[in-house]
Design a protein around this motif. Structure first.
Motif, PDB file in Angstrom:
ATOM      1  N   ALA A  17       0.826  -1.205   0.000  1.00 23.68           N
ATOM      2  CA  ALA A  17       0.000   0.000   0.000  1.00 23.68           C
ATOM      3  C   ALA A  17       0.861   1.256   0.000  1.00 23.68           C
ATOM      4  O   ALA A  17       0.560   2.234  -0.700  1.00 23.68           O
ATOM      5  CB  ALA A  17      -0.928  -0.006   1.208  1.00 23.68           C
ATOM      6  N   CYS A  18       1.951   1.246   0.753  1.00 30.23           N
ATOM      7  CA  CYS A  18       2.840   2.412   0.825  1.00 30.23           C
ATOM      8  C   CYS A  18       3.501   2.675  -0.525  1.00 30.23           C
ATOM      9  O   CYS A  18       3.506   3.809  -1.021  1.00 30.23           O
ATOM     10  CB  CYS A  18       3.891   2.187   1.909  1.00 30.23           C
ATOM     11  N   VAL A  19       4.073   1.632  -1.156  1.00 26.31           N
ATOM     12  CA  VAL A  19       4.767   1.799  -2.438  1.00 26.31           C
ATOM     13  C   VAL A  19       3.798   2.267  -3.515  1.00 26.31           C
ATOM     14  O   VAL A  19       4.090   3.207  -4.274  1.00 26.31           O
ATOM     15  CB  VAL A  19       5.461   0.489  -2.847  1.00 26.31           C
ATOM     16  N   ARG A  20       2.643   1.654  -3.594  1.00 28.54           N
ATOM     17  CA  ARG A  20       1.680   2.031  -4.630  1.00 28.54           C
ATOM     18  C   ARG A  20       1.113   3.435  -4.399  1.00 28.54           C
ATOM     19  O   ARG A  20       0.825   4.164  -5.360  1.00 28.54           O
ATOM     20  CB  ARG A  20       0.553   0.996  -4.693  1.00 28.54           C
ATOM     21  N   ASP A  21       0.959   3.833  -3.151  1.00 31.47           N
ATOM     22  CA  ASP A  21       0.509   5.198  -2.865  1.00 31.47           C
ATOM     23  C   ASP A  21       1.551   6.220  -3.319  1.00 31.47           C
ATOM     24  O   ASP A  21       1.202   7.268  -3.885  1.00 31.47           O
ATOM     25  CB  ASP A  21       0.240   5.363  -1.370  1.00 31.47           C
ATOM     26  N   LEU A  22       2.828   5.940  -3.068  1.00 35.17           N
ATOM     27  CA  LEU A  22       3.884   6.865  -3.493  1.00 35.17           C
ATOM     28  C   LEU A  22       3.942   6.967  -5.018  1.00 35.17           C
ATOM     29  O   LEU A  22       4.155   8.053  -5.570  1.00 35.17           O
ATOM     30  CB  LEU A  22       5.228   6.414  -2.930  1.00 35.17           C
ATOM     31  N   LEU A  23       3.758   5.852  -5.707  1.00 38.52           N
ATOM     32  CA  LEU A  23       3.724   5.892  -7.168  1.00 38.52           C
ATOM     33  C   LEU A  23       2.508   6.683  -7.661  1.00 38.52           C
ATOM     34  O   LEU A  23       2.609   7.434  -8.639  1.00 38.52           O
ATOM     35  CB  LEU A  23       3.694   4.472  -7.726  1.00 38.52           C
ATOM     36  N   SER A  24       1.383   6.529  -6.997  1.00 42.44           N
ATOM     37  CA  SER A  24       0.185   7.265  -7.387  1.00 42.44           C
ATOM     38  C   SER A  24       0.388   8.771  -7.248  1.00 42.44           C
ATOM     39  O   SER A  24      -0.107   9.552  -8.071  1.00 42.44           O
ATOM     40  CB  SER A  24      -1.008   6.814  -6.536  1.00 42.44           C
ATOM     41  N   VAL A  25       1.120   9.176  -6.216  1.00 42.81           N
ATOM     42  CA  VAL A  25       1.417  10.604  -6.044  1.00 42.81           C
ATOM     43  C   VAL A  25       2.224  11.125  -7.216  1.00 42.81           C
ATOM     44  O   VAL A  25       1.960  12.224  -7.735  1.00 42.81           O
ATOM     45  CB  VAL A  25       2.164  10.826  -4.715  1.00 42.81           C
ATOM     46  N   GLU A  26       3.204  10.353  -7.680  1.00 41.71           N
ATOM     47  CA  GLU A  26       4.011  10.784  -8.829  1.00 41.71           C
ATOM     48  C   GLU A  26       3.167  10.834 -10.096  1.00 41.71           C
ATOM     49  O   GLU A  26       3.359  11.719 -10.942  1.00 41.71           O
ATOM     50  CB  GLU A  26       5.196   9.830  -9.021  1.00 41.71           C
ATOM     51  N   LEU A  27       2.234   9.910 -10.239  1.00 43.34           N
ATOM     52  CA  LEU A  27       1.368   9.916 -11.421  1.00 43.34           C
ATOM     53  C   LEU A  27       0.459  11.139 -11.442  1.00 43.34           C
ATOM     54  O   LEU A  27       0.124  11.662 -12.516  1.00 43.34           O
ATOM     55  CB  LEU A  27       0.519   8.646 -11.458  1.00 43.34           C
ATOM     56  N   GLN A  28       0.058  11.599 -10.268  1.00 47.08           N
ATOM     57  CA  GLN A  28      -0.782  12.792 -10.205  1.00 47.08           C
ATOM     58  C   GLN A  28      -0.017  14.049 -10.598  1.00 47.08           C
ATOM     59  O   GLN A  28      -0.584  14.986 -11.156  1.00 47.08           O
ATOM     60  CB  GLN A  28      -1.356  12.940  -8.800  1.00 47.08           C
ATOM     61  N   SER A  29       1.282  14.064 -10.327  1.00 45.89           N
ATOM     62  CA  SER A  29       2.077  15.249 -10.652  1.00 45.89           C
ATOM     63  C   SER A  29       2.443  15.313 -12.127  1.00 45.89           C
ATOM     64  O   SER A  29       2.603  16.404 -12.683  1.00 45.89           O
ATOM     65  CB  SER A  29       3.362  15.266  -9.806  1.00 45.89           C
ATOM     66  N   ALA A  30       2.582  14.159 -12.787  1.00 47.12           N
ATOM     67  CA  ALA A  30       2.923  14.128 -14.216  1.00 47.12           C
ATOM     68  C   ALA A  30       2.433  12.817 -14.811  1.00 47.12           C
ATOM     69  O   ALA A  30       2.661  11.755 -14.225  1.00 47.12           O
ATOM     70  CB  ALA A  30       4.433  14.284 -14.420  1.00 47.12           C
ATOM     71  N   PRO A  31       1.774  12.857 -15.985  1.00 45.93           N
ATOM     72  CA  PRO A  31       1.275  11.617 -16.604  1.00 45.93           C
ATOM     73  C   PRO A  31       2.421  10.661 -16.913  1.00 45.93           C
ATOM     74  O   PRO A  31       3.533  11.075 -17.244  1.00 45.93           O
ATOM     75  CB  PRO A  31       0.600  12.115 -17.891  1.00 45.93           C
ATOM     76  N   THR A  32       2.145   9.386 -16.802  1.00 41.21           N
ATOM     77  CA  THR A  32       3.145   8.354 -17.039  1.00 41.21           C
ATOM     78  C   THR A  32       2.514   7.227 -17.833  1.00 41.21           C
ATOM     79  O   THR A  32       1.452   6.723 -17.454  1.00 41.21           O
ATOM     80  CB  THR A  32       3.701   7.802 -15.710  1.00 41.21           C
ATOM     81  N   ALA A  33       3.173   6.829 -18.930  1.00 35.38           N
ATOM     82  CA  ALA A  33       2.639   5.754 -19.758  1.00 35.38           C
ATOM     83  C   ALA A  33       2.952   4.390 -19.185  1.00 35.38           C
ATOM     84  O   ALA A  33       2.149   3.466 -19.279  1.00 35.38           O
ATOM     85  CB  ALA A  33       3.208   5.862 -21.174  1.00 35.38           C
ATOM     86  N   CYS A  34       4.153   4.258 -18.582  1.00 36.88           N
ATOM     87  CA  CYS A  34       4.583   2.947 -18.112  1.00 36.88           C
ATOM     88  C   CYS A  34       5.508   3.122 -16.909  1.00 36.88           C
ATOM     89  O   CYS A  34       6.253   4.100 -16.818  1.00 36.88           O
ATOM     90  CB  CYS A  34       5.322   2.199 -19.232  1.00 36.88           C
TER      91      CYS A  34
END
Length: 296
Positions: free
Chosen positions: A211-228
């Protein structure tokens, strides 16, 4: 059947512990007021069952200590209007103080209820080992419209002359991405566990780590779109995927249009150069994910 209230309580305890580890002050609602936004019922009635003591006097003292604690009046900015709040740090301190009393009362109650020796089946249950706490360090980087999450076997961040970092740059160049990726989180690795001491240390199981790792990745996705999102290494593959064991070289949905691509660790590739052939074949099959957006 899983009790939804118990599940929400466990999630809340882990969330509070993580925020405390990051030295963030948290406040919880104590009562609902007129015209105030609705608060969750289990937060208003915050009294975990596993912290209730058998002795009435000890339980009364513990509840009185938590109830009597009030939010400081000198910090109105951080508290939403219309609710009375109490500090999570003070709550957890009171709940932890009640734990020794529970441990002391439990053997006494067991002796009165059943004076016969424990059966082997009961002993086996009590001695069952707890779920081990995962331990890992992950480096997060961004290369164009891709995020890269990499295992750090030694726990140390990448250095420019590290052989594994040079290999990563070669892989990015072969994928048509920049070979000068940006280090996210100011180069600070994502490490687990967050808590090294305290009663909540053993609550940091694999579910909490994922949950912690995926939440941190989600925060980065919100700041900039990511394809992969590239996942390089066993720990990155395990804790960034929604499933426990994702096949290597597979694509899994993360959120929205973002997918995760599972790969071997860099050190493993350095030790087994033939893996480069498998990575290249998989890359040719999936590189259209990020090439379309780069070309646009």
């Amino acid at each position: 059947m899983i009790n939804p209230m118990s599940l929400m309580h466990d999630q809340e305890v882990r969330r509070q512990a993580m925020l405390q580890a990051m030295q963030l002050e948290v406040w919880l609602p104590r009562q609902q007021l007129v015209n105030a936004a609705a608060s969750r019922e289990y937060l208003l009635q915050w009294q975990p069952e596993d912290c209730v003591v058998v002795e009435p006097s000890a339980a009364a003292q513990s509840r009185a200590k938590v109830t009597a604690t009030a939010a400081p009046s000198h910090n109105p900015v951080t508290r939403p209007r219309g609710e009375v709040y109490v500090s999570v740090h003070e709550k957890l301190a009171a709940l932890q103080a009640a734990q020794p009393a529970k441990a002391a009362v439990k053997p006494m109650v067991a002796a009165v209820a059943d004076p016969t020796p424990a059966t082997p089946a009961v002993e086996a249950t009590e001695l069952a080992p707890a779920e081990p706490i995962p331990r890992f360090a992950l480096q997060l980087l961004r290369a164009d419209n891709c995020l890269v999450l990499v295992d750090l076997p030694t726990g140390e961040p990448f250095q420019s002359r590290d052989p594994d970092y040079q290999l990563l740059k070669d892989m990015l160049r072969a994928a048509g991405l920049t070979d000068k990726p940006s280090f996210m989180r100011q180069g600070t690795p994502i490490t687990w566990p967050l808590l090294l001491t305290g009663n909540l240390m053993h609550e940091q199981n694999a579910t909490a780590a994922r949950a912690c790792v995926r939440d941190l990745l989600s925060v980065e996705l919100q700041s900039a779109p990511t394809a992969c999102i590239w996942l390089l290494g066993k720990q990155a593959v395990r804790f960034a995927n929604a499933i426990d064991e994702a096949p290597l070289y597979s694509l899994q949905d993360f959120s929205g249009a973002t997918q995760v691509w599972s790969l071997p660790g860099l050190e493993q590739v350095l030790e087994q150069p033939l893996l480069k052939r498998d990575i290249w074949r998989s890359m040719c099959a999936v590189r259209s994910l990020w090439q379309v957006e780069n070309d646009g």
